[in-house]
Design a protein around this motif. Structure first.
Motif, PDB file in Angstrom:
ATOM      1  N   MET A   1       8.348   6.870   8.902  1.00  0.00           N
ATOM      2  CA  MET A   1       7.304   6.363   8.029  1.00  0.00           C
ATOM      3  C   MET A   1       7.493   4.890   7.690  1.00  0.00           C
ATOM      4  N   LEU A   4       4.614   2.314   8.133  1.00  0.00           N
ATOM      5  CA  LEU A   4       3.524   2.367   7.170  1.00  0.00           C
ATOM      6  C   LEU A   4       3.877   1.578   5.921  1.00  0.00           C
ATOM      7  N   ARG A   5       5.102   1.707   5.488  1.00  0.00           N
ATOM      8  CA  ARG A   5       5.529   0.977   4.302  1.00  0.00           C
ATOM      9  C   ARG A   5       5.636  -0.515   4.606  1.00  0.00           C
ATOM     10  N   PRO A 172       0.355  11.297   8.542  1.00  0.00           N
ATOM     11  CA  PRO A 172       0.138   9.870   8.796  1.00  0.00           C
ATOM     12  C   PRO A 172       0.315   9.501  10.265  1.00  0.00           C
ATOM     13  N   TYR A 246      -0.123   8.674   1.132  1.00  0.00           N
ATOM     14  CA  TYR A 246      -0.717   7.682   2.029  1.00  0.00           C
ATOM     15  C   TYR A 246      -2.229   7.678   1.873  1.00  0.00           C
ATOM     16  N   ASN A 248      -6.155   5.439   2.996  1.00  0.00           N
ATOM     17  CA  ASN A 248      -6.937   4.368   3.628  1.00  0.00           C
ATOM     18  C   ASN A 248      -7.749   3.678   2.537  1.00  0.00           C
ATOM     19  N   GLU A 279      -5.851   0.754   8.304  1.00  0.00           N
ATOM     20  CA  GLU A 279      -4.429   0.919   7.987  1.00  0.00           C
ATOM     21  C   GLU A 279      -4.182   2.215   7.215  1.00  0.00           C
ATOM     22  N   ILE A 280      -3.057   2.848   7.508  1.00  0.00           N
ATOM     23  CA  ILE A 280      -2.571   3.966   6.704  1.00  0.00           C
ATOM     24  C   ILE A 280      -1.478   3.399   5.807  1.00  0.00           C
ATOM     25  N   LEU A 281      -1.741   3.397   4.516  1.00  0.00           N
ATOM     26  CA  LEU A 281      -0.925   2.647   3.561  1.00  0.00           C
ATOM     27  C   LEU A 281      -0.119   3.567   2.661  1.00  0.00           C
ATOM     28  N   SER A 282       1.095   3.154   2.369  1.00  0.00           N
ATOM     29  CA  SER A 282       1.986   3.913   1.500  1.00  0.00           C
ATOM     30  C   SER A 282       1.674   3.639   0.031  1.00  0.00           C
ATOM     31  N   GLU A 304       6.541  12.237  -1.551  1.00  0.00           N
ATOM     32  CA  GLU A 304       5.441  12.288  -0.591  1.00  0.00           C
ATOM     33  C   GLU A 304       5.381  13.622   0.151  1.00  0.00           C
ATOM     34  N   LEU A 310      -6.680  11.458   5.224  1.00  0.00           N
ATOM     35  CA  LEU A 310      -6.709  10.225   6.014  1.00  0.00           C
ATOM     36  C   LEU A 310      -7.816  10.286   7.063  1.00  0.00           C
TER      37      LEU A 310
END
Length: 358
Positions: A1, A4-5, A172, A246, A248, A279-282, A304, A310
């Motif tokens: 992950m 994503l971070r 994700p 996560y 969007n 983007e897939i955001l944390s 999480e 998503l």
């Protein structure tokens, strides 16, 4: 992950464009800025545009953007905003922007039948918060109202807002749900939104009405939205729940432009498109960034889950290009707005909700 971070923690270092708006009037102008995307779509259509449910959080942005774009490409076309307008100020400010307003209860079938003709319709009415306490009202708003509207405007180009909540949770790593994935709603609200889509698809096929369905996830307005939720919690020392780890996100102006652009893509059966950021955001990384900006460590609650709500935006990006406003820009604007004490709506998004109870 970690990628994503990294996407989120690096985003604020990316180039930042326009300065932060300092007033709500400036913010509304920024949100409704016309673009080549909206201009192209509105040159492909003819006649007036009716916005049903224009009094909500996003409706005024769509109505203003329509008016400002049409002033450039078809100035004689009318933009008509329809809503109960329980907030009188919304109707007043729209009228000042050149948008005609009509007060109407869209649950009143006779009142809907009496609305003026229009060859282009954007349907935005819906009900989400309070569903858990009154599911019948949610089903009425999310299924009956669009049915009445589709019946009234059976010959119009018809763009309807839906939601990414119609999808199941995905990992994700999967990249999110695509428009062709099976729908698997979680909770009454999401189920009623599937009902809305099914009723509209039935109407489109029965009356040969060209339609588009916009599955929107998390539009960002500085007064409201996931980023504002997280920023205000961090600033006030309140916990940030990261179970829905996560998300969007998309700038509300970009979301409005894509919805307007869908007028040029209506079809039978309805054209369906996910509208959000790619983007897939944390959530945790967003909270940590705001913590560094505000000089206080965020209070993180929970951990999480392996999946989240998503959406995959490949179709949207192919048709409309990348959103014009970056994650970095949105985060910077929200941080500045919240720190300066800008107006914030007292309506949490409940983005962390995993049982569909809104």
């Amino acid at each position: 992950m970690s990628p994503l971070r990294t996407e989120v923690t690096r985003a604020p270092g990316a180039p930042i464009g326009a300065p932060s708006p300092t007033t709500e009037a400036d913010l509304d102008l920024l949100l409704s800025e016309p673009s080549a995307l909206t201009a192209h779509a509105l040159t492909q259509t003819e006649g007036d545009v009716l916005v049903l449910g224009a009094g909500g959080k996003m409706g005024p942005t769509v109505a203003r953007m329509l008016r400002r774009t049409l002033d450039k490409v078809r100035p004689t076309a009318r933009v008509i905003a329809v809503s109960r307008f329980s907030d009188h100020n919304t109707a007043t400010t729209l009228a000042a922007a050149g948008v005609e307003t009509i007060r109407c209860d869209l649950a009143d079938r006779a009142a809907v039948a009496a609305l003026p003709d229009a060859p282009n319709v954007i349907f935005m009415a819906g009900h989400k918060f309070g569903t858990h306490d009154d599911p019948a009202a949610t089903w009425g708003a999310n299924v009956l109202l669009p049915a009445f509207a589709a019946e009234r405007y059976a010959t119009a180009r018809f763009v309807a807002f839906s939601t990414g909540n119609v999808y199941p949770f995905t990992s994700p790593a999967s990249g999110g749900s695509t428009e062709n994935d099976p729908l698997a709603p979680v909770g009454e609200y999401a189920a009623s939104c599937v009902g809305r889509e099914r009723v509209l698809a039935y109407s489109a096929q029965r009356t040969d009405t060209p339609m588009a369905i916009v599955r929107l996830n998390y539009a960002i307005d500085l007064r409201y939205g996931v980023l504002t939720d997280i920023a205000t919690r961090v600033l006030r020392g309140r916990p940030v729940d990261v179970r829905m780890g996560y998300v969007n996100l998309i700038w509300q102006g970009d979301a409005a432009a894509r919805a307007i652009a869908c007028l040029a893509h209506v079809a039978v059966p309805p054209f369906v498109v996910n509208v959000t950021g790619p983007e897939i955001l944390s959530v945790r990384a967003i909270a940590e960034h705001f913590g560094r900006t505000f000089g206080r460590a965020p209070v993180i609650e929970g951990s999480e889950a392996p999946d989240a709500l998503l959406s995959n935006t490949a179709r949207s990006t192919e048709l409309f290009g990348a959103p014009s406003t970056s994650v970095a820009q949105m985060i910077a604007w929200v941080a500045d707005w919240v720190l300066r004490g800008g107006q914030v709506l007292d309506t949490p998004t409940h983005f962390e909700e995993r049982e569909g109870k809104f």
